[in-house]
Scaffold this active site. Structure first.
Site, PDB file in Angstrom:
ATOM      1  N   CYS A 146       0.817  -1.211   0.000  1.00 26.82           N
ATOM      2  CA  CYS A 146       0.000   0.000   0.000  1.00 26.82           C
ATOM      3  C   CYS A 146       0.853   1.264   0.000  1.00 26.82           C
ATOM      4  O   CYS A 146       1.056   1.904   1.026  1.00 26.82           O
ATOM      5  CB  CYS A 146      -0.987   0.053   1.145  1.00 26.82           C
ATOM      6  SG  CYS A 146      -2.232   1.307   0.778  1.00 26.82           S
ATOM      7  N   CYS A 161      -4.983   2.679  -4.323  1.00 30.30           N
ATOM      8  CA  CYS A 161      -4.527   3.254  -3.067  1.00 30.30           C
ATOM      9  C   CYS A 161      -5.469   4.377  -2.675  1.00 30.30           C
ATOM     10  O   CYS A 161      -5.369   5.485  -3.201  1.00 30.30           O
ATOM     11  CB  CYS A 161      -3.141   3.825  -3.332  1.00 30.30           C
ATOM     12  SG  CYS A 161      -1.979   3.369  -2.123  1.00 30.30           S
TER      13      CYS A 161
HETATM   14  C1  LIG Z   1      -1.540  -0.447   6.928  1.00 29.48           C
HETATM   15  C2  LIG Z   1      -1.943  -1.077   5.650  1.00 29.48           C
HETATM   16  C3  LIG Z   1      -2.817  -0.411   4.792  1.00 29.48           C
HETATM   17  C4  LIG Z   1      -3.217  -0.985   3.605  1.00 29.48           C
HETATM   18  N1  LIG Z   1      -4.112  -0.309   2.831  1.00 29.48           N
HETATM   19  C5  LIG Z   1      -4.598  -0.889   1.706  1.00 29.48           C
HETATM   20  C6  LIG Z   1      -5.631  -0.247   0.943  1.00 29.48           C
HETATM   21  O1  LIG Z   1      -6.100   0.817   1.291  1.00 29.48           O
HETATM   22  N2  LIG Z   1      -6.077  -0.876  -0.158  1.00 29.48           N
HETATM   23  C7  LIG Z   1      -5.598  -2.092  -0.556  1.00 29.48           C
HETATM   24  O2  LIG Z   1      -6.090  -2.632  -1.544  1.00 29.48           O
HETATM   25  N3  LIG Z   1      -4.597  -2.710   0.134  1.00 29.48           N
HETATM   26  C8  LIG Z   1      -4.092  -2.153   1.251  1.00 29.48           C
HETATM   27  N4  LIG Z   1      -3.113  -2.786   1.991  1.00 29.48           N
HETATM   28  C9  LIG Z   1      -2.390  -3.941   1.403  1.00 29.48           C
HETATM   29  C10 LIG Z   1      -3.101  -5.277   1.496  1.00 29.48           C
HETATM   30  O3  LIG Z   1      -3.518  -5.543   2.788  1.00 29.48           O
HETATM   31  C11 LIG Z   1      -2.165  -6.381   1.007  1.00 29.48           C
HETATM   32  O4  LIG Z   1      -1.620  -6.005  -0.249  1.00 29.48           O
HETATM   33  C12 LIG Z   1      -2.880  -7.697   0.854  1.00 29.48           C
HETATM   34  O5  LIG Z   1      -3.335  -8.144   2.102  1.00 29.48           O
HETATM   35  C13 LIG Z   1      -1.986  -8.751   0.194  1.00 29.48           C
HETATM   36  O6  LIG Z   1      -2.574  -9.997   0.204  1.00 29.48           O
HETATM   37  P1  LIG Z   1      -1.671 -11.308   0.346  1.00 29.48           P
HETATM   38  O7  LIG Z   1      -2.642 -12.452   0.335  1.00 29.48           O
HETATM   39  O8  LIG Z   1      -0.570 -11.271  -0.629  1.00 29.48           O
HETATM   40  O9  LIG Z   1      -1.004 -11.177   1.795  1.00 29.48           O
HETATM   41  P2  LIG Z   1      -1.712 -11.287   3.209  1.00 29.48           P
HETATM   42  O10 LIG Z   1      -3.115 -10.804   3.137  1.00 29.48           O
HETATM   43  O11 LIG Z   1      -0.776 -10.631   4.155  1.00 29.48           O
HETATM   44  O12 LIG Z   1      -1.792 -12.852   3.500  1.00 29.48           O
HETATM   45  C14 LIG Z   1      -0.687 -13.699   3.501  1.00 29.48           C
HETATM   46  C15 LIG Z   1      -1.052 -14.952   4.279  1.00 29.48           C
HETATM   47  O13 LIG Z   1      -0.030 -15.931   4.094  1.00 29.48           O
HETATM   48  C16 LIG Z   1       0.226 -16.551   5.326  1.00 29.48           C
HETATM   49  N5  LIG Z   1       1.594 -17.096   5.339  1.00 29.48           N
HETATM   50  C17 LIG Z   1       2.746 -16.441   5.626  1.00 29.48           C
HETATM   51  N6  LIG Z   1       3.776 -17.295   5.610  1.00 29.48           N
HETATM   52  C18 LIG Z   1       3.266 -18.517   5.288  1.00 29.48           C
HETATM   53  C19 LIG Z   1       3.860 -19.797   5.126  1.00 29.48           C
HETATM   54  N7  LIG Z   1       5.163 -20.018   5.317  1.00 29.48           N
HETATM   55  N8  LIG Z   1       3.036 -20.833   4.802  1.00 29.48           N
HETATM   56  C20 LIG Z   1       1.700 -20.646   4.634  1.00 29.48           C
HETATM   57  N9  LIG Z   1       1.108 -19.442   4.785  1.00 29.48           N
HETATM   58  C21 LIG Z   1       1.885 -18.391   5.112  1.00 29.48           C
HETATM   59  C22 LIG Z   1       0.007 -15.455   6.348  1.00 29.48           C
HETATM   60  O14 LIG Z   1      -0.274 -16.014   7.640  1.00 29.48           O
HETATM   61  C23 LIG Z   1      -1.168 -14.690   5.775  1.00 29.48           C
HETATM   62  O15 LIG Z   1      -2.408 -15.158   6.242  1.00 29.48           O
HETATM   63  C24 LIG Z   1      -2.715  -2.256   3.216  1.00 29.48           C
HETATM   64  C25 LIG Z   1      -1.840  -2.932   4.070  1.00 29.48           C
HETATM   65  C26 LIG Z   1      -1.462  -2.374   5.286  1.00 29.48           C
HETATM   66  C27 LIG Z   1      -0.554  -3.130   6.201  1.00 29.48           C
END
Ligand SMILES: Cc1cc2nc3c(=O)[nH]c(=O)nc-3n(C[C@H](O)[C@H](O)[C@H](O)COP(=O)(O)OP(=O)(O)OC[C@H]3O[C@@H](n4cnc5c(N)ncnc54)[C@H](O)[C@@H]3O)c2cc1C
Length: 416
Positions: free
Chosen positions: A164, A344
């Protein structure tokens, strides 16, 4: 854990991208035998954490039991992946079991790299040091904002990549808006310490954002990277790079320090055959297929692509991965293309947002026509979208295979 250890599809990570991809796969072929490997009991709606830090959402609203977001027909393997063995279509779990697959989706998010800033991990959550990036500490941001009586308020932004792209400055605008309302903004010395060279990566948004930087009287510093935090003495140390590339360390006293921690790939991906040079997962930036193994795809923050790492990006990527993976399974060409969309919502006040939406190369990709929402303006429409509509869309559409706002480009439509 289940007796079974071989699946049609194994998804690594039950976060935004992993659950959305599972839902999109099952929507197309409900009979698929899918396992999701996810160690945590809780699922986080991280985009809500900015709103928690701004006193708009409660922390509880952003958390649901992981079991409640798991699609009914998948096997949840409650463990973490330790290593990949893609040559043999296996992954090994931390407790030692081996899980095999025909296809795999890698979606474990990224790592907050606290090691890159001395003292940071221990400092967060007290003495005015906070971060909306850390779930436990987002409510503390709001406490700090409320307790602030004037003084030095520093907001940091690390070098790319981090998720983000706007969240570090969102924290600043929401805090300043609150102080403005309370009449104490004039007593605040606000500084945005940005390790990078510009306020925002897409040039068109800089001018609309500057309006709020000026309104709040915030000082912008570039090339100023946080390297150390001494919470007890409320001193932050920055490595400051000047125009000639010389680096000097500078110490600054603060009353509030909001930190966006540096971010990097997870070790088990970085140390695997799936990694690009950066440590993130190497994929074709449009098809999201691993550049090294045809039967593996990536989605979410872990992929080494140059989109804004957001849940909004994951929403589009999930559909592309589902369509391409199923085509590959059937021996067909990959039909779907991800064009780098990310979004964003920049919370510039407590009732207006600049809804930045853009793809690869900074191409502006608005979801709505200009008469509904002007992407380059702070609008109430975008605030309502972020505060009321998007959380609902996340839980009830994106994680359930209802692909609203998530259509993908098709190869034969001339996009490639
Ligand atoms: C403060 C903040 C503000 C944000 N604002 C926005 C916004 O306004 N709009 C927007 O669209 N996005 C926003 N985001 C970004 C968004 O939250 C992430 O881009 C999104 O969650 C990514 O998804 P993901 O599935 O890749 O990762 P995540 O949602 O982080 O999920 C990853 C998962 O993988 C698991 N994992 C980790 N390691 C392992 C392993 N070894 N084996 C199995 N599982 C594992 C974790 O436990 C977790 O559950 C924001 C993020 C933050 C922190």
């Amino acid at each position: 854990m289940s007796e079974q250890s071989k699946f049609d599809i194994v998804i690594v990570g039950g976060g935004s991208a992993g659950i959305a991809t599972a839902a999109s796969l099952l929507k197309r072929q409900y009979w698929l035998n899918i396992a999701i490997i996810e160690p945590k009991d809780e699922h986080f709606y991280q985009p809500g954490w900015t709103m928690v830090g701004g006193g708009i959402f409660s922390s509880e609203e952003t958390i649901r039991p992981e079991a409640s977001v798991m699609p009914d027909d998948v096997t949840w393997i409650k463990d973490a992946v330790a290593t990949f063995d893609p040559d043999n279509n296996n992954t090994t779990l931390e407790r030692g079991d081996t899980i095999s697959y025909n296809h795999m989706v890698v979606a474990p998010g990224l790592k907050l790299n606290f090691d890159a800033v001395e003292g940071l991990e221990d400092a967060i959550g007290k003495n005015g040091v906070t971060s909306n990036y850390v779930r436990e500490s987002a409510p503390y941001t709001w406490q700090c904002v409320q307790n602030f009586k004037g003084g030095k308020a520093i907001f940091t932004q690390p070098p790319l990549p981090f998720k983000c792209a706007g969240a570090p400055q969102k924290a600043m605008y929401l805090s300043c808006n609150e102080w403005e309302k309370k009449g104490i903004l004039k007593d605040a010395d606000v500084e945005f310490c940005n390790a990078g060279p510009a306020l925002f990566g897409v040039a068109e948004y800089i001018l609309p954002l500057m309006e709020f930087v000026v309104r709040y009287g915030a000082n912008l510093s570039f090339g100023k990277n946080l390297i150390k935090v001494d919470g007890e003495n409320q001193v932050a140390t920055f490595a400051v790079t000047d125009a000639d590339g010389n680096v000097t360390n500078v110490e600054e006293k603060f009353d509030i320090l909001h930190v966006c921690p540096p971010q990097c790939s997870l070790d088990f991906v970085k140390n695997s055959p799936l990694a690009a040079e950066t440590g993130f997962m190497a994929v074709d930036i449009n098809t999201l297929q691993s550049t090294k193994y045809e039967n593996i795809f990536g989605a979410g923050d872990i992929v080494a692509t140059l989109n804004a790492k957001t849940a909004a990006a994951a929403r589009k990527q999930a559909v592309v991965v589902a369509e391409n993976l199923l085509a590959h399974k059937d021996g067909k060409d990959l039909p779907s293309l991800y064009e780098g969309y990310g979004s964003c919502p920049l919370t510039v006040t407590k009732d207006r947002i600049i809804l930045a939406e853009f793809g690869y190369g900074g191409k502006i990709m608005p979801t709505f026509p200009k008469w509904v929402n002007n992407t380059l303006k702070a609008t109430k429409f975008a605030w309502v979208l972020k505060a009321d509509v998007l959380p609902w869309v996340y839980w009830n559409c994106m994680l359930k295979g209802r692909e609203w706002f998530a259509g993908s480009a098709k190869k034969d439509a001339g996009h490639h």
